[in-house]
Design a protein around this motif. Structure first.
Motif, PDB file in Angstrom:
ATOM      1  N   ASP A  31      96.675  55.677  70.817  1.00  0.00           N
ATOM      2  CA  ASP A  31      97.494  56.802  70.390  1.00  0.00           C
ATOM      3  C   ASP A  31      98.896  56.720  70.975  1.00  0.00           C
ATOM      4  OD1 ASP A  31      97.611  59.495  69.034  1.00  0.00           O
ATOM      5  OD2 ASP A  31      98.113  60.099  71.071  1.00  0.00           O
ATOM      6  N   GLU A  32      99.014  56.214  72.209  1.00  0.00           N
ATOM      7  CA  GLU A  32     100.320  56.101  72.832  1.00  0.00           C
ATOM      8  C   GLU A  32     101.211  55.132  72.052  1.00  0.00           C
ATOM      9  OE1 GLU A  32     102.210  55.289  77.272  1.00  0.00           O
ATOM     10  OE2 GLU A  32     100.249  54.462  76.744  1.00  0.00           O
ATOM     11  N   LEU A  86      91.206  55.304  72.403  1.00  0.00           N
ATOM     12  CA  LEU A  86      92.078  56.179  71.636  1.00  0.00           C
ATOM     13  C   LEU A  86      93.308  56.581  72.445  1.00  0.00           C
ATOM     14  CD1 LEU A  86      92.561  57.719  69.027  1.00  0.00           C
ATOM     15  CD2 LEU A  86      91.244  59.625  69.983  1.00  0.00           C
ATOM     16  N   GLU A 125     101.773  62.357  61.586  1.00  0.00           N
ATOM     17  CA  GLU A 125     100.796  61.857  62.554  1.00  0.00           C
ATOM     18  C   GLU A 125      99.424  61.623  61.936  1.00  0.00           C
ATOM     19  OE1 GLU A 125      99.177  62.938  67.050  1.00  0.00           O
ATOM     20  OE2 GLU A 125     100.618  64.247  66.027  1.00  0.00           O
ATOM     21  N   HIS A 126      99.004  62.466  61.005  1.00  0.00           N
ATOM     22  CA  HIS A 126      97.646  62.369  60.470  1.00  0.00           C
ATOM     23  C   HIS A 126      97.600  61.664  59.105  1.00  0.00           C
ATOM     24  CE1 HIS A 126      96.306  64.931  63.711  1.00  0.00           C
ATOM     25  NE2 HIS A 126      97.205  65.841  63.392  1.00  0.00           N
ATOM     26  N   TRP A 128     100.646  54.016  68.903  1.00  0.00           N
ATOM     27  CA  TRP A 128     100.755  54.453  67.512  1.00  0.00           C
ATOM     28  C   TRP A 128     101.758  55.590  67.362  1.00  0.00           C
ATOM     29  CZ3 TRP A 128     100.208  52.826  62.884  1.00  0.00           C
ATOM     30  CH2 TRP A 128     100.063  53.699  61.805  1.00  0.00           C
ATOM     31  N   ARG A 129     101.774  56.476  68.347  1.00  0.00           N
ATOM     32  CA  ARG A 129     102.718  57.599  68.307  1.00  0.00           C
ATOM     33  C   ARG A 129     104.166  57.085  68.330  1.00  0.00           C
ATOM     34  NH1 ARG A 129     102.753  63.339  67.575  1.00  0.00           N
ATOM     35  NH2 ARG A 129     104.713  64.064  68.458  1.00  0.00           N
TER      36      ARG A 129
END
Length: 337
Positions: free
Chosen positions: A114-115, A110, A128-129, A117-118
């Motif tokens: 997450d890096e 994750l 974000e969600h 995807w962000r």
């Protein structure tokens, strides 16, 4: 005696740390785009192609509902309303886990996901969600956009791709979501399912009855063929000839799927991931060529793809995708000072 330091739960990733596409993305504020999810021409076209299947399924559900008397209408309405489950988060998670064989990422996965995807959602202006990240335990380079909120990536892609290439793959899947390709295809498949099941059952019954009747008499087999032929004629007449389109629909659906892939590629390219996506596509192409070379060296016959089989392919070939990415790979002229 000093305690041993905690060991990681999995081996470190195998991507090259000094690869030019291995980047450290900075945390930036997301400027929310109003266009979070929609339906482009490809998604709408796919839904329209499912209309004959939907009408066939509606006929099947309607016939089954007759067995329930006054409650039959509620059955039909419940089936029509069930399409909303495409956007129901718990249902989507069950689909991801039990049908697509995905799993939630580990904390280490994750952190890496997450890096990348962000960075993607920051460039696209996506909340974000809005979407959920999942992982598939596979040694192939692949990713998937499913239902209304699922973005899945294989463990191989997560461990082997540099961060910018991983972001390019995620941006491609985001393109499917933003264009409505994932939810429209799932919705079309769901509403076509009763008709597909009824067609399979009809084929099985016809085969069994024909074999049994032909064992006693040739006239019996002809009678069965005549009965099913009459039933097919009445079905075609009742639905204004739409079932005649069914043999052509798989080819049209495959063409729409190929257009959706090109649209998703352009979405990733518009977010400035074109060079990274092109390298991922080249890597996938070289992997396929190596697989063919290994099979040829082992003396295994390579299957020859017919023109009709190519028309049923859901993805464009490597050269077509790179051709459509070419405008995004050209250096843009700088304005005069």
């Amino acid at each position: 005696q000093p305690a041993h330091p905690p060991q990681p739960s999995q081996p470190p990733p195998a991507y090259a740390p000094h690869h030019p596409h291995e980047q450290r993305f900075e945390r930036r504020r997301i400027h929310i785009n109003e266009y979070q999810r929609g339906a482009d021409a490809t998604a709408v076209g796919g839904l329209l192609l499912h209309v004959p299947n939907f009408l066939g399924s509606l006929l099947v559900v309607g016939l089954v509902s007759l067995l329930f008397g006054t409650l039959g209408l509620l059955l039909v309405l419940a089936w029509l309303a069930s399409g909303a489950l495409v956007f129901h988060r718990p249902t989507e998670r069950a689909l991801a886990r039990y049908v697509l064989k995905l799993r939630p990422p580990t904390p280490m996965e994750l952190a890496r996901l997450d890096e990348a995807w962000r960075e993607v959602i920051t460039r696209a202006g996506i909340e974000e969600h809005t979407y959920e990240l999942w992982v598939e335990d596979s040694d192939e380079l692949n990713a998937v956009a499913a239902a209304g909120h699922i973005v899945g990536v294989t463990r191989f892609a997560l461990e082997q791709l540099p961060s910018a290439q991983l972001a390019a793959v995620l941006a491609h899947e985001l393109g499917h979501h933003v264009g409505g390709h994932s939810w429209s295809s799932l919705l079309g498949y769901w509403y076509a399912l009763p008709g597909r099941i009824a067609w399979r059952v009809t084929q099985l019954l016809a085969y069994v009855i024909f074999r049994v009747s032909s064992a006693f008499s040739c006239l019996g087999g002809l009678g069965v063929l005549a009965f099913f032929g009459f039933a097919a004629f009445m079905t075609v007449s009742a639905l204004y000839g739409l079932p005649l389109l069914l043999p052509v629909i798989p080819y049209l659906m495959a063409a729409v799927s190929r257009r959706a892939e090109l649209h998703a590629d352009r979405q990733a390219a518009a977010l400035n991931f074109a060079p990274m996506l092109a390298e991922v596509l080249w890597r996938m192409h070289m992997t396929q060529e190596q697989t063919k070379a290994i099979a040829a060296a082992a003396g295994k016959p390579l299957p020859k793809e017919s023109p009709l089989a190519r028309l049923l392919s859901s993805h464009p070939d490597h050269h077509t995708r790179l051709h459509h990415l070419t405008p995004y790979l050209q250096p843009h002229p700088q304005p005069p000072i």
